[in-house]
Enzyme design. Structure first.
Site, mmCIF file in Angstrom:
data_model
loop_
_atom_site.group_PDB
_atom_site.id
_atom_site.type_symbol
_atom_site.label_atom_id
_atom_site.label_comp_id
_atom_site.label_asym_id
_atom_site.label_seq_id
_atom_site.Cartn_x
_atom_site.Cartn_y
_atom_site.Cartn_z
ATOM 1 N N SER A 67 21.048 66.361 -4.663
ATOM 2 C CA SER A 67 21.854 67.030 -3.629
ATOM 3 C C SER A 67 20.999 68.004 -2.827
ATOM 4 O O SER A 67 20.296 68.833 -3.385
ATOM 5 C CB SER A 67 22.999 67.821 -4.266
ATOM 6 O OG SER A 67 24.035 66.965 -4.624
ATOM 7 N N HIS A 104 23.857 63.990 0.710
ATOM 8 C CA HIS A 104 23.248 62.708 0.335
ATOM 9 C C HIS A 104 23.307 61.795 1.558
ATOM 10 O O HIS A 104 24.368 61.246 1.875
ATOM 11 C CB HIS A 104 23.985 62.080 -0.853
ATOM 12 C CG HIS A 104 23.801 62.836 -2.123
ATOM 13 N ND1 HIS A 104 22.879 62.479 -3.081
ATOM 14 C CD2 HIS A 104 24.396 63.958 -2.575
ATOM 15 C CE1 HIS A 104 22.921 63.336 -4.086
ATOM 16 N NE2 HIS A 104 23.844 64.259 -3.797
ATOM 17 N N HIS A 126 27.410 58.765 -7.444
ATOM 18 C CA HIS A 126 27.934 59.523 -8.579
ATOM 19 C C HIS A 126 29.206 58.861 -9.095
ATOM 20 O O HIS A 126 29.975 58.267 -8.332
ATOM 21 C CB HIS A 126 28.273 60.966 -8.159
ATOM 22 C CG HIS A 126 27.135 61.706 -7.542
ATOM 23 N ND1 HIS A 126 26.804 61.585 -6.216
ATOM 24 C CD2 HIS A 126 26.257 62.588 -8.085
ATOM 25 C CE1 HIS A 126 25.753 62.368 -5.952
ATOM 26 N NE2 HIS A 126 25.407 62.982 -7.063
ATOM 27 N N SER A 260 24.789 63.771 -12.640
ATOM 28 C CA SER A 260 24.020 62.564 -12.264
ATOM 29 C C SER A 260 22.881 62.312 -13.248
ATOM 30 O O SER A 260 22.879 62.834 -14.363
ATOM 31 C CB SER A 260 23.435 62.756 -10.849
ATOM 32 O OG SER A 260 22.414 63.740 -10.857
ATOM 33 N N HIS A 297 29.619 73.816 -3.903
ATOM 34 C CA HIS A 297 28.614 72.849 -3.444
ATOM 35 C C HIS A 297 27.749 73.412 -2.306
ATOM 36 O O HIS A 297 26.598 73.005 -2.147
ATOM 37 C CB HIS A 297 29.324 71.557 -3.026
ATOM 38 C CG HIS A 297 28.415 70.396 -2.784
ATOM 39 N ND1 HIS A 297 27.510 69.933 -3.722
ATOM 40 C CD2 HIS A 297 28.252 69.596 -1.688
ATOM 41 C CE1 HIS A 297 26.836 68.897 -3.230
ATOM 42 N NE2 HIS A 297 27.266 68.681 -1.992
HETATM 43 O O1 R1P Z 1 22.950 65.540 -9.213
HETATM 44 P P1 R1P Z 1 22.908 65.676 -7.735
HETATM 45 O O2 R1P Z 1 23.119 64.395 -7.030
HETATM 46 O O3 R1P Z 1 21.675 66.400 -7.275
HETATM 47 O O4 R1P Z 1 24.164 66.586 -7.297
HETATM 48 C C1 R1P Z 1 24.655 67.719 -7.980
HETATM 49 O O5 R1P Z 1 25.289 68.515 -7.012
HETATM 50 C C2 R1P Z 1 26.683 68.149 -6.906
HETATM 51 C C3 R1P Z 1 27.512 69.376 -7.142
HETATM 52 O O6 R1P Z 1 27.234 70.379 -6.224
HETATM 53 C C4 R1P Z 1 26.933 67.114 -7.981
HETATM 54 O O7 R1P Z 1 26.890 65.843 -7.415
HETATM 55 C C5 R1P Z 1 25.784 67.331 -8.918
HETATM 56 O O8 R1P Z 1 25.476 66.189 -9.684
#
Ligand code: R1P
Length: 326
Positions: A67, A104, A126, A260, A297
């Site tokens: 992210s 993303h 995800h 993830s 987020h």
């Molecule tokens: O793991 P990535 O894709 O970096 O994203 C992270 O950030 C998001 C939450 O803010 C969730 O999707 C978490 O898994």
């Protein structure tokens, strides 16, 4: 910040619905299993071939951007740093899912990092987007079919370890497959031996030599104070964790929590890829009932932006080292 936290218009049931739902549902013996890997070996080969036909080099290193690290507005992000990029929006790749999460971008980018050919998922899938784990992890198999032997998986995560600070980097030395405890695993369903064995080991999932070397690189590049190694866990999301859940995860030995990576790593190890992974600690987990702050987020994406230069540099150096060992 420009582009951050606007409601995304690209939602599953609007764009490319037909493509999302139109996965070839071949299985080994022609039957459909509710929980099976509906991407047959042959359909993954077809996706890989589609890409290989359009890219004049074959990368051995695959990168998954977490992210914020692959955001389309983020021109300084890791994914945007590739030289001579060839980009494939996910909706243009036959049978590929699409990204629906802010931060993303949703494209595969082939290009050069430190003069090394790489392919980069600028946006991952995800479980909480509605995709089963095997679908979230399918692009790892595409990478394998393309010729990728080394995977770098990055993510944004909440820091549980009290010694961590926002903006730190946690090299993943192990994971706790929390969703696996409930029987949810990307390898569930009939096993395809051409990808890997029925029962793959996970005790050495994260390559120790790469962990050691990455720490040396971080120190040499002046990032030593930011870097830790620790245990990552993945929950299904999209809700962030409760205080009680976080306290429990801390007691279990988790240093960072996200949504993830674990299923991607399991899939990569299943097909014998060498794995290096790290988390950018974008927020500290709230384990105090009196705390007035809340996880969000926006903060996750903002910290990704803040650290983009360091991350780009760090990953470039790791890629440079990996290429020397191949
Ligand atoms: O793991 P990535 O894709 O970096 O994203 C992270 O950030 C998001 C939450 O803010 C969730 O999707 C978490 O898994």
């Amino acid at each position: 910040m420009n582009g951050t936290c606007e409601l995304k218009t690209k939602v599953l049931n609007r764009t490319n619905e037909s493509k999302v739902n139109n996965v070839e549902q071949e299985t080994q013996n022609g039957q459909y299993y509710a929980n099976s890997n509906v991407y047959s070996y042959e359909s993954v080969v077809k996706i890989a071939q589609f890409l290989l036909d359009r890219v004049p080099f074959t990368p051995k290193i695959g990168i998954i951007c977490g992210s914020g690290m692959g955001a389309y507005w983020n021109k300084g992000s890791l994914a945007e740093a590739l030289q001579n990029p060839i980009k494939f929006p996910y909706e243009d790749i036959p049978n590929f899912p699409i990204s629906t999460v802010e931060g993303h971008a949703g494209q595969l980018v082939f290009g050069y990092l430190s003069d090394v050919p790489v392919m980069c998922m600028q946006g991952r899938f995800h479980y909480y987007e509605g995709y089963p784990l095997w679908k979230c992890a399918m692009p790892v198999r595409v990478m394998k079919m393309i010729g990728v032997t080394h995977l770098i998986a990055t993510n944004a995560a909440g820091g549980l370890n009290k010694t961590y600070k926002v903006g730190d980097i946690m090299i993943v030395k192990d994971h706790i497959n929390m969703m696996g405890f409930a029987g949810n695993n990307p390898l569930q369903g009939p096993n395809e031996e051409r990808f890997g064995p029925r029962f793959p080991p996970m005790n050495s999932a994260y390559n120790k030599q790469l962990i050691r070397k990455a720490k040396e690189i971080a120190t040499a590049e002046g990032l030593g104070d930011l870097v830790h190694d620790g245990v990552y866990t993945c929950l299904g999301g999209p809700s962030f964790e409760t205080v009680a859940e976080l306290k429990m995860l801390g007691m279990l030995g988790c240093d960072a929590v996200g949504m993830s990576t674990v299923h991607e790593v399991i899939t990569a190890r299943h097909c014998n890829m060498t794995v290096f992974a790290f988390s950018l600690i974008t927020n500290m987990c709230i384990t105090d009932y009196d705390c007035k702050e809340e996880a969000n987020h926006c903060e996750v994406l903002d910290v990704g932006k803040l650290r983009e230069g360091d991350l780009k540099h760090f990953v470039s150096k790791v890629v440079e080292y990996m290429a020397q060992t191949m």
